[in-house]
Design a protein around this motif. Structure first.
Motif, short mmCIF file in Angstrom:
data_model
loop_
_atom_site.label_atom_id
_atom_site.label_comp_id
_atom_site.label_asym_id
_atom_site.label_seq_id
_atom_site.Cartn_x
_atom_site.Cartn_y
_atom_site.Cartn_z
N LEU A 200 0.83 -1.20 0.00
CA LEU A 200 0.00 0.00 0.00
C LEU A 200 0.87 1.26 0.00
O LEU A 200 0.52 2.26 -0.63
N GLY A 201 2.00 1.20 0.68
CA GLY A 201 2.91 2.34 0.69
C GLY A 201 3.49 2.61 -0.69
O GLY A 201 3.64 3.78 -1.08
N ILE A 202 3.82 1.57 -1.44
CA ILE A 202 4.32 1.75 -2.80
C ILE A 202 3.25 2.42 -3.65
O ILE A 202 3.54 3.36 -4.43
N CYS A 203 2.01 1.94 -3.53
CA CYS A 203 0.90 2.55 -4.28
C CYS A 203 0.72 4.01 -3.90
O CYS A 203 0.47 4.86 -4.76
N LEU A 204 0.84 4.30 -2.63
CA LEU A 204 0.65 5.67 -2.16
C LEU A 204 1.70 6.59 -2.77
O LEU A 204 1.38 7.71 -3.20
N TYR A 205 2.94 6.13 -2.83
CA TYR A 205 3.98 6.97 -3.42
C TYR A 205 3.76 7.16 -4.92
O TYR A 205 3.94 8.26 -5.45
N ARG A 206 3.37 6.09 -5.61
CA ARG A 206 3.11 6.22 -7.05
C ARG A 206 1.96 7.18 -7.31
O ARG A 206 1.99 7.97 -8.26
N PHE A 207 0.94 7.13 -6.48
CA PHE A 207 -0.18 8.06 -6.63
C PHE A 207 0.28 9.48 -6.37
O PHE A 207 -0.14 10.42 -7.05
N TYR A 208 1.16 9.64 -5.39
CA TYR A 208 1.72 10.97 -5.09
C TYR A 208 2.48 11.50 -6.30
O TYR A 208 2.38 12.68 -6.64
#
Length: 363
Positions: A200-208
């Motif tokens: 989920l953290g990887i997804c959050l950074y990509r979304f950022y």
């Protein structure tokens, strides 16, 4: 994706606060009868932050071949091992006080600890340093990140998050909450637990990276409010939602990502920035050193040593750990890591990015 040079000061503060809350959870009666709270979820926040920070620092470098998965793993070992190894003699002393001076057993425990081989001990998978169980899963998740997760789309990563959450929930329903993975009998659930927040953290950074939210004007105020919010959440009594682990998952899947997103959207300045950076700098030393220290004090009391166990005495120990963490970070961990990094990457341009990312991370 960028080259990994962003520095999120707000995330440093969150990691530091989380480490402190975990420390208070493990005081072993030093602070008196402290009611158990849900600060065990700070570990899930660590995994979430680790996914964000590692994606920020390494995803593009791994994808372009600038750094190999093997070298990435070596750099992660350099980041996590020095302080961890420093804590093991205290763990050995504690075990000897509790169970006697059995050199064969102590050697076996030390070898297992160094190689991160889980122990069948019912009291914990890593008895020499209880909180270090999360480092095992941090290294495992990092290896998976460098070899597989960077190649997956955000949709697949979200699917992995949901699938891992379902399996973790299965174990949490038996225990009563999400505080699983460190016990020998529930060790397998640690793999899914770390995947929930790490992916989920990887997804959050990509979304950022795609959205690039506007930086909040009142970064200092928002950052302090987020820290206060985290302190409030982790102080919720564990009995409040015991037997209903869905609340834990709500925090990990919704509330913590929202807090991290807001922290990524702020920039701090002045004294607040300085404090936040130091919180991040001390987070891993506090996390990895506090467990053996409190356990040793508890063992000494059991052996008949008249050590005070009051809130005042406990706070003295807490402040001493803060000082020890600072000294260990400045005079041991950082110099050792710098020398080891130069040994494997003599060319400064190929050295690890100057980004604090543990934790532990775990920490």
């Amino acid at each position: 994706m960028n080259s990994g040079k962003q520095f999120f000061t707000g995330l440093e503060a969150l990691r530091g606060i989380a480490a402190i809350m975990v420390m208070f959870l493990h005081t072993s009666g030093t602070l008196g009868p402290v009611p158990r709270n849900i600060s065990y979820l700070a570990v899930d926040l660590f995994f979430l932050l680790s996914g964000v920070v590692l994606a920020n620092s390494y995803e593009k470098r791994l994808a372009t071949g600038e750094i190999s998965p093997a070298k990435f793993v070596v750099q992660r070992i350099i980041r996590l091992y020095p302080l961890y190894l420093l804590s093991l003699p205290v763990g050995l002393l504690n075990h000897a006080l509790q169970f006697g001076l059995d050199y064969l057993t102590l050697t076996d425990l030390l070898v297992r600890a160094i190689l991160f081989i889980p122990s069948p001990n019912v009291d914990g998978a890593f008895p020499l340093n209880g909180p270090s169980w999360s480092l095992f899963f941090e290294l495992w998740a990092g290896t998976l990140f460098s070899t597989l997760l960077i190649r997956l789309s955000w949709r697949i990563l979200l699917a992995i998050t949901m699938g891992a959450a379902g399996f973790t929930l299965y174990g949490a329903l038996f225990v009563g909450n999400l505080d699983i993975g460190h016990q020998a009998g529930y060790f397998r659930f640690g793999f899914s637990r770390v995947l929930v927040s790490f992916a989920l953290g990887i997804c959050l950074y990509r979304f950022y990276e795609v959205r690039k939210p506007n930086v909040a004007v009142s970064g200092n105020i928002i950052g302090l409010l987020l820290c206060a919010c985290l302190i409030f959440i982790t102080n919720i009594p564990a009995r409040t939602f015991f037997g209903f682990p869905y609340f834990d998952f709500l925090l990990c899947l919704v509330v913590f990502p929202a807090i991290v997103w807001l922290a990524m959207s702020t920039r701090q300045a002045g004294l607040v920035e300085l404090v936040f950076r130091w919180l991040g700098r001390l987070s891993y030393p506090i996390y990895i050193l506090h467990g053996p220290i409190f356990t040793l004090l508890h063992s000494l009391r059991q052996r008949g040593y008249d050590l005070p166990a009051s809130p005042a005495a406990g706070m003295i120990v807490v402040f001493a750990i803060f000082i020890l963490a600072g000294m260990a970070a400045v005079h041991f961990d950082e110099p050792v890591r710098k020398k080891l990094t130069m040994m494997i990457a003599p060319n400064p341009s190929s050295a690890v990015p100057a980004v604090s990312n543990t934790v532990t991370e775990q920490p």
